[in-house]
Write a protein that holds these residues in place. Structure first.
Motif, PDB file in Angstrom:
ATOM      1  N   GLN A  46       0.833  -1.296  -0.121  1.00 13.64           N
ATOM      2  CA  GLN A  46      -0.040  -0.056   0.241  1.00 13.64           C
ATOM      3  C   GLN A  46       0.709   1.246   0.052  1.00 13.64           C
ATOM      4  O   GLN A  46       0.924   2.165   0.816  1.00 13.64           O
ATOM      5  N   PRO A  47       1.212   1.726  -1.153  1.00 15.38           N
ATOM      6  CA  PRO A  47       2.211   2.918  -1.275  1.00 15.38           C
ATOM      7  C   PRO A  47       1.517   4.130  -0.728  1.00 15.38           C
ATOM      8  O   PRO A  47       2.016   5.068  -0.107  1.00 15.38           O
ATOM      9  N   ARG A  48       0.235   4.048  -0.812  1.00 15.56           N
ATOM     10  CA  ARG A  48      -0.656   5.205  -0.281  1.00 15.56           C
ATOM     11  C   ARG A  48      -0.323   5.775   1.195  1.00 15.56           C
ATOM     12  O   ARG A  48      -0.686   6.462   1.674  1.00 15.56           O
ATOM     13  N   THR A  49      -0.082   4.350   2.008  1.00 15.36           N
ATOM     14  CA  THR A  49       0.129   4.688   3.466  1.00 15.36           C
ATOM     15  C   THR A  49       1.526   5.350   3.477  1.00 15.36           C
ATOM     16  O   THR A  49       1.432   6.517   4.384  1.00 15.36           O
ATOM     17  N   ALA A  50       2.353   5.390   2.903  1.00 19.59           N
ATOM     18  CA  ALA A  50       3.575   6.185   2.861  1.00 19.59           C
ATOM     19  C   ALA A  50       3.335   7.609   2.351  1.00 19.59           C
ATOM     20  O   ALA A  50       3.841   8.496   3.289  1.00 19.59           O
ATOM     21  N   MET A  51       2.544   7.677   1.281  1.00 17.75           N
ATOM     22  CA  MET A  51       2.059   9.419   1.081  1.00 17.75           C
ATOM     23  C   MET A  51       1.154   9.465   2.282  1.00 17.75           C
ATOM     24  O   MET A  51       1.371  10.910   2.696  1.00 17.75           O
ATOM     25  N   THR A  52       0.294   8.987   2.870  1.00 16.59           N
ATOM     26  CA  THR A  52      -0.587   9.448   3.938  1.00 16.59           C
ATOM     27  C   THR A  52       0.200  10.086   5.065  1.00 16.59           C
ATOM     28  O   THR A  52       0.148  11.151   5.530  1.00 16.59           O
ATOM     29  N   THR A  53       1.439   9.248   5.334  1.00 15.17           N
ATOM     30  CA  THR A  53       2.293   9.659   6.608  1.00 15.17           C
ATOM     31  C   THR A  53       3.046  10.940   6.162  1.00 15.17           C
ATOM     32  O   THR A  53       2.993  11.563   7.212  1.00 15.17           O
ATOM     33  N   VAL A  54       3.288  11.142   5.041  1.00 19.95           N
ATOM     34  CA  VAL A  54       3.778  12.433   4.774  1.00 19.95           C
ATOM     35  C   VAL A  54       3.035  13.715   5.229  1.00 19.95           C
ATOM     36  O   VAL A  54       3.562  14.493   5.921  1.00 19.95           O
ATOM     37  N   PHE A  55       1.837  13.339   5.164  1.00 18.41           N
ATOM     38  CA  PHE A  55       0.925  14.678   5.150  1.00 18.41           C
ATOM     39  C   PHE A  55       0.629  14.769   6.728  1.00 18.41           C
ATOM     40  O   PHE A  55       0.297  15.585   7.236  1.00 18.41           O
ATOM     41  N   ILE A  56       0.818  13.613   7.277  1.00 20.00           N
ATOM     42  CA  ILE A  56       0.496  13.563   8.763  1.00 20.00           C
ATOM     43  C   ILE A  56       1.630  14.437   9.606  1.00 20.00           C
ATOM     44  O   ILE A  56       1.343  15.097  10.438  1.00 20.00           O
ATOM     45  N   TYR A  69      -8.663  16.586   4.406  1.00 18.34           N
ATOM     46  CA  TYR A  69      -8.750  16.688   2.898  1.00 18.34           C
ATOM     47  C   TYR A  69      -7.388  15.926   2.583  1.00 18.34           C
ATOM     48  O   TYR A  69      -7.492  14.756   1.873  1.00 18.34           O
ATOM     49  N   CYS A  70      -6.301  16.327   3.112  1.00 19.25           N
ATOM     50  CA  CYS A  70      -4.957  15.581   2.707  1.00 19.25           C
ATOM     51  C   CYS A  70      -4.740  14.276   2.876  1.00 19.25           C
ATOM     52  O   CYS A  70      -4.473  13.436   2.157  1.00 19.25           O
ATOM     53  N   ILE A  71      -5.223  13.811   4.315  1.00 13.26           N
ATOM     54  CA  ILE A  71      -5.033  12.564   4.749  1.00 13.26           C
ATOM     55  C   ILE A  71      -5.994  11.500   4.218  1.00 13.26           C
ATOM     56  O   ILE A  71      -5.667  10.530   3.633  1.00 13.26           O
ATOM     57  N   PHE A  72      -7.151  11.863   4.016  1.00 17.03           N
ATOM     58  CA  PHE A  72      -8.230  10.934   3.508  1.00 17.03           C
ATOM     59  C   PHE A  72      -8.208  10.968   2.109  1.00 17.03           C
ATOM     60  O   PHE A  72      -8.867  10.029   1.586  1.00 17.03           O
ATOM     61  N   PHE A  73      -7.846  12.075   1.552  1.00 19.47           N
ATOM     62  CA  PHE A  73      -7.814  11.833  -0.111  1.00 19.47           C
ATOM     63  C   PHE A  73      -6.581  10.822  -0.400  1.00 19.47           C
ATOM     64  O   PHE A  73      -6.894  10.024  -1.243  1.00 19.47           O
ATOM     65  N   CYS A  74      -5.525  10.688   0.340  1.00 15.31           N
ATOM     66  CA  CYS A  74      -4.425   9.702   0.161  1.00 15.31           C
ATOM     67  C   CYS A  74      -5.087   8.362   0.485  1.00 15.31           C
ATOM     68  O   CYS A  74      -4.949   7.088  -0.286  1.00 15.31           O
ATOM     69  N   VAL A  75      -5.869   8.318   1.552  1.00 14.64           N
ATOM     70  CA  VAL A  75      -6.717   6.977   1.910  1.00 14.64           C
ATOM     71  C   VAL A  75      -7.401   6.663   0.923  1.00 14.64           C
ATOM     72  O   VAL A  75      -7.618   5.124   0.593  1.00 14.64           O
ATOM     73  N   LEU A  76      -8.354   7.275   0.215  1.00 18.04           N
ATOM     74  CA  LEU A  76      -9.460   6.926  -0.682  1.00 18.04           C
ATOM     75  C   LEU A  76      -8.928   6.896  -2.152  1.00 18.04           C
ATOM     76  O   LEU A  76      -9.199   6.009  -2.627  1.00 18.04           O
TER      77      LEU A  76
END
Length: 735
Positions: free
Chosen positions: A54-64, A500-507
């Motif tokens: 799940q590469p999206r998890t890495a991207m989500t972490t960045v915005f967190i 927006y940032c976190i859950f755009f990456c999640v979805l």
């Protein structure tokens, strides 16, 4: 049509001014936007190259973890990695024990999440982020892994790898690409705060400041103290210079609190003496104030650097060294006057000396920052913001209840997106619990998530099928992500931006192998919105943290800090008392941003608590330093009268009332009379006599604080008070 030279020059001047204004303000916003996008795409690209699930998890972490300042990113990254691995261990333990029993597993997960939410609420600093991640990671990894226990260990490790990759990407870009350092902001804050404080003191000593301005200044100091400690805790992650000065910066913050409290007490006492008509004592002290003001602040020589502070410290040291002798000489002249209020003079002179001493320490510590190492670095005192135990327990219970309720709904409904519902509720409860207005924060995140779901649907099903290659993928994601980053940089819209940032990456975050499932996408989006709505409902219904009950509870906790001052061991009691009282006042103040009367009441209680608490601590220290003589034993009547005064103060501030106020006044009156009789009964050595006089001054100051008409205790002054004063050379005045 031609343009005249004057018009062209005006146009160029306007463009130049606009460019300068942009450089000072929006430049930082756009730099942060570009850095956040670069870090997100770096994490996404490396995760795809490593073929992580799940590469999206890495991207989500960045915005967190991403913040404008490099130190904040590194600090959040440190606690995120620590919290992630703690949550990982908790996940594997729960799966190993309870994976065969879904109900027990979810119940245990709810308890764990409640504990972590309580920890996040208790620590209102970056440490709270570690607690948040420990709870969220357990849900994020544990819920999917529990459904396939045979692959739980591998799933946990890959998820930890994705999180670590996001953390490293954010830290790498933030630290190396146009870094913004909190240490530079700290230098500006130290300089500005010292300069503003000495200017404020000089203006107040000169009588050029109004009461409402004093209240605004104290409110500003309250916020600056908390903000300074937050910056200091971030700066230690940035540079070696920040780390070697961290102890002195913490000490500087504590000394600023002590000096500001001491000066406010002195200023309030002088106002009380003027209001009581004790003009003789005021006139005797005015020359000292006129001398002190230019030592602190001269418009022609402002204190802007550590070297300037060293110059001020030297002047204060000279003034302090000569002050006791000069005060004794003045007192000897005044004692010859009939019926002169010596006790008023002694009390104000003692406060003046202690303020000069505190101000000298503050200037000395500021001056020590000019060197890389200094003996003042060794200081154990820290400002540690802590939420009250009761509020912490409520936050933990609320988080556990929300998790348990949503878990029960998932089991009963067998909703395919129930795992998303439950694990996201854990994150929102923990994240919003540290906000002063958690219901609003949850609803803002829900609004941002709704917008992210709409934009993400267009990106996933309208854009992804038509692009090929990583470069086009980044171009397609740049505009949607930039919208969320811009929202997050606006203080009033930060909740929308975070959601927006976190859950755009999640979805809508891409995976190596994309699965186009519109029904699943809508289910996940709905689950996210329901979890945030449930969290907002819990914050609004289950002992809402913004309700009046919390303000009353925090105010009662603030008053009970006088109990700490009266009973706690003397070692470090002043630092604990000062930081705890100010932190509680800051929490209460933040709960009522739209209620100035409530904020004013909070500041009034803070002043009353700090004045009485500091006087009691000074009194206890003087008593502890008395020599081992039978005349000073705790069993002596005058020592017992002081003990009764402390006990009466504990009772009064624990639960104020008219009867308790009268009892405290009567006890302080008796203690003053007993100490005066002790001084008249024998002739102690000079140092012991001065110590007894200081004890008398502290008792007198406590009494003047209790009868101050501006104090919130004045509301309980309905019953008759004992007003006769003892007939002695140091008769009680200002009462």
């Amino acid at each position: 049509m031609s343009t005249s030279p004057s018009s062209a020059s005006r146009m160029l001047a306007g463009l130049r001014e606009a460019a300068v204004q942009w450089w000072r303000t929006d430049r930082l916003t756009w730099i942060y936007l570009l850095k956040a996008l670069a870090a997100a795409f770096l994490a996404l690209g490396v995760a795809m190259k490593l073929d992580l699930p799940q590469p999206r998890t890495a991207m989500t972490t960045v915005f967190i973890v991403m913040q404008p300042q490099s130190g904040a990113v590194l600090a959040k990254s440190f606690y995120r990695i620590g919290g992630t691995f703690v949550g990982l261990v908790a996940t594997l333990t729960l799966i190993a024990l309870l994976s065969q029993q879904p109900e027990l597993f979810l119940a245990a997960l709810a308890v764990w999440t409640g504990i972590c939410t309580a920890g996040a609420a208790r620590n209102r600093n970056l440490r709270s982020y570690g607690f948040l991640l420990a709870g969220y990671t357990a849900a994020l990894i544990g819920i999917p892994a529990a459904q396939h226990p045979d692959g739980a260990f591998l799933a946990a490790l890959t998820r930890a790898a994705e999180v670590t990759l996001g953390v490293l990407s954010a830290g790498f870009v933030s630290a190396l690409v146009l870094p913004e350092h909190a240490s530079e902001q700290i230098r500006g804050t130290v300089r500005a705060r010292f300069s503003k404080f000495v200017e404020y003191v000089a203006a107040a000593l000169g009588g050029r400041i109004e009461r409402d301005q004093i209240e605004r200044t104290n409110a500003r100091f309250l916020g600056e103290i908390v903000g300074f400690e937050a910056m200091r805790s971030i700066a230690v992650f940035e540079t070696h210079d920040s780390r070697v000065r961290s102890g002195r910066l913490a000490r500087l913050n504590n000394e600023f609190m002590t000096a500001s409290t001491r000066f406010h007490a002195l200023h309030q006492l002088m106002n009380r003496l003027r209001a009581a008509g004790a003009t003789q004592a005021v006139d005797a002290l005015e020359p000292y104030f006129r001398e002190l003001a230019p030592l602190l602040y001269e418009p022609s020589e402002p204190v802007l650097t550590a070297l300037d502070a060293a110059r001020s410290a030297a002047k204060l040291d000279t003034f302090k060294a000569a002050l006791p002798r000069r005060v004794r000489e003045t007192r000897a002249l005044l004692a010859a006057q009939p019926d002169f209020p010596l006790l008023d003079f002694d009390t104000a002179a003692e406060l003046l000396y202690r303020f000069v001493d505190d101000m000298h320490a503050y200037a000395d510590t500021y001056a020590s920052l000019a060197t890389a190492s200094h003996e003042r670095e060794r200081s154990p005192e820290r400002y540690e913001p802590k939420t009250s135990a009761f509020v912490t327990a409520v936050a933990g219970l609320r988080g556990a209840v929300v998790m348990a309720a949503l878990s029960a709904f998932w089991i009963a409904s067998a909703w395919p997106s129930g795992s998303t519902l439950v694990l996201n509720a854990a994150a929102v409860c923990a994240l919003a619990s540290s906000s002063p207005r958690p219901t609003r924060m949850s609803l803002q995140m829900a609004g941002g998530t709704a917008l992210a779901a709409l934009v993400g649907f267009i990106v996933v099903f309208g854009v992804y099928p038509h692009i090929d290659g990583f470069v086009l993928l980044c171009l397609a994601l740049a505009a949607p992500l930039a919208l969320g980053i811009l929202l997050s940089t606006r203080p009033t819209l930060a909740g929308y931006g975070a959601g927006y940032c976190i859950f755009f990456c999640v979805l809508a975050g891409p995976d190596n192998v994309m699965h186009y499932d519109p029904a699943g996408y809508m289910n996940d989006a709905l689950a996210l919105l329901v979890s945030m709505a449930a969290s907002a409902l819990a914050f609004a219904v289950l002992l809402p943290p913004s309700a009046p009950w919390l303000r009353r509870h925090l105010t009662a906790e603030l008053r009970r800090q006088v109990v700490l001052a009266c009973r706690a061991p003397l070692a470090r009691v002043r630092s604990r008392f000062e930081t705890r009282a100010r932190d509680l006042a800051f929490q209460t103040h933040a709960l009522t941003p739209d209620a100035p009367e409530a904020q004013q009441q909070t500041l009034a209680w803070l002043v009353a608590v700090l004045e009485v608490g500091h006087a009691v601590i000074d009194l206890r220290r003087e008593l502890a330093d008395l020599p081992p003589d039978a005349r000073y034993a705790p069993t002596m009547p005058w020592r017992r009268s002081i003990a009764r005064t402390r006990k009466a103060l504990v009772t009064l501030f624990a639960q104020p009332g008219a009867g308790r106020l009268d009892a405290a006044l009567a006890a302080s009156f008796d203690a003053i009379a007993a100490v005066q009789q002790t001084l008249a009964a024998f002739a102690p050595p000079r140092e012991e006599r001065h110590r007894l006089q200081r004890i008398l001054s502290h008792l007198h100051f406590v009494r003047t604080a209790l009868i101050d008409p501006q104090s919130p205790l004045a509301a309980f002054a309905g019953q008759a008070r004992r007003s006769d004063t003892p007939n002695s050379p140091g008769a009680l005045h200002a009462s």
